[in-house]
Design an enzyme around this catalytic site. Sequence first.
Site, mmCIF file in Angstrom:
data_model
loop_
_atom_site.group_PDB
_atom_site.id
_atom_site.type_symbol
_atom_site.label_atom_id
_atom_site.label_comp_id
_atom_site.label_asym_id
_atom_site.label_seq_id
_atom_site.Cartn_x
_atom_site.Cartn_y
_atom_site.Cartn_z
ATOM 1 N N GLU A 16 14.910 -61.777 -31.498
ATOM 2 C CA GLU A 16 15.278 -61.827 -30.078
ATOM 3 C C GLU A 16 16.778 -61.967 -29.852
ATOM 4 O OE1 GLU A 16 13.855 -66.109 -31.076
ATOM 5 O OE2 GLU A 16 13.585 -64.059 -31.787
ATOM 6 N N HIS A 28 15.068 -64.354 -36.370
ATOM 7 C CA HIS A 28 14.923 -64.267 -34.914
ATOM 8 C C HIS A 28 15.296 -62.862 -34.426
ATOM 9 C CE1 HIS A 28 14.218 -68.544 -34.026
ATOM 10 N NE2 HIS A 28 14.963 -68.771 -35.085
ATOM 11 N N CYS A 44 9.849 -67.523 -36.851
ATOM 12 C CA CYS A 44 10.420 -68.739 -37.428
ATOM 13 C C CYS A 44 9.362 -69.843 -37.512
ATOM 14 C CB CYS A 44 11.640 -69.174 -36.618
ATOM 15 S SG CYS A 44 12.710 -70.327 -37.518
#
Length: 509
Positions: A169, A167, A79
């Site tokens: 994660e 993202h 990002c």
Amino acid sequence: MREEIVILDFGSQFTQLIARRIRELNVFCEIYPYNKIPEINGSVKGIILSGSPCSVHDQDSPSIDLDQFRGSLPVLGLCFGAQLIAKSMGGEVERSNKREYGRANLSFVEGDNPLLKEIEENGQVWMSHGDTISHVAEKAKIIASTDHVNVAGYQVYEENTFGIQFHPEVFHTSQGLKIFENFIVGICGCSQNWTPGHFVDETVQDLKSTVGNDQVVMGLSGGVDSSVAALLLQRAIGDQLHCIFVDNGLLRKNEFEDVLASYQGMGLNIKGVDAKEEFYQALRGHSDPEDKRKAIGKTFIEVFERESKSIDGVKWLGQGTIYPDVIESVSVKGPSATIKSHHNVGGLPEKMHLKVVEPLKFLFKDEVRRVGQALELDLNILGRHPFPGPGLGIRILGEITPEKVRLLQDADDIYINILRETGYYDKVWQAGTILLPIQSVGVMGDERTYERVAAIRAVTSRDGMTADWAEIPHDVLSKISTRIINEVRGINRVVYDISSKPPATIEWE
């Protein structure tokens, strides 16, 4: 030499999740503020740049010199990190209508790219950005797109430098862990040997060399963190470790005796201290939550210091600090503005002229449990729900008295035992009973009563950062309520807390 992935934090709310996902791959990683980059030595296998609430166009936007490692080490920007790399290379990052928040789907994936190996087109990803990379630099190519964002991912030609706008994660990105595996294992070449057993062996050797023949004192709480830390120290230095378990009068029913027996069964060199009356005296007249925490913390330090003085030659204080506490203290924005004072035993090491040893300071909570399992920690402690440092002191709203403690202990004992009997204890993250500072009218037999109200709370969570209230069946809740009201004289009403975090916290105080 231990392999390491360095995560540079630019202030993203997801930075800890990046570390947790990498740890799932049995690879060690550490988080550093972007303005405190560590020395990049031979143990570092790759660099990850986190997201950020900032824009790369902000006047005070965080920035770093990427040339210090770009080209020599694999780099992955997420990002904001991707936008920072793109902008530094001459690409275009702009505020545009092509913003994406929330779920999106990949419309294009360069399948033979090493970062996106086995990543499916149309796979779900999670976007959260206001700026957009509109054009990559001439030295880069696009490797992923969504319907609304052309540059969802890119790679720099002839470099293991990558950027992705989404993202990986967060769990909403369906193949996020695979992307990390491609980068960490495939591109960085990490060997995935950082296991609980490896951690135990490595930590025990480090503790032996650090502590040597010195004596260590440590306060135990009955919780997972301090117990695992004590077992690691014991394995390293044996009876040079002196443990103290203080009964502050705010533990669960029979907990002092039960936990002390468990510790002694593990062979720990431990002393139990009954200090209930000292704590009750210190809490007299206090009803404000922060005042109660301070009174509990101050009294604990006084008791602990007094007991420690009876041990000759102590030079170290053992603590069960875990990684989230360390990260908070060195975060991009500085230490948290609101630190609960029951975690703050600040001044104790200095006052007693002790050095601090923290065997768990690189572990997340779930990793602590896995290490505890490797150490064969008593299952009654290993599977125990998180319990606040001030104990029942913050589950009794208002002033604390021995009578209120007895009421809450009895009610909570019934609640927890029924959760165990019905199999729900292991299905929730944390459960507890709260004694409210109000009374309500009831009818018991032919008599009207005016007695206290107990609230019961149970939440599901992965790490305590967010939580949902647990959907316990009505028949189980009914059994809990009936038994508490029938068996605990002084409580005539039970309510169930159905608030989630956020906005509500797990504890009431």
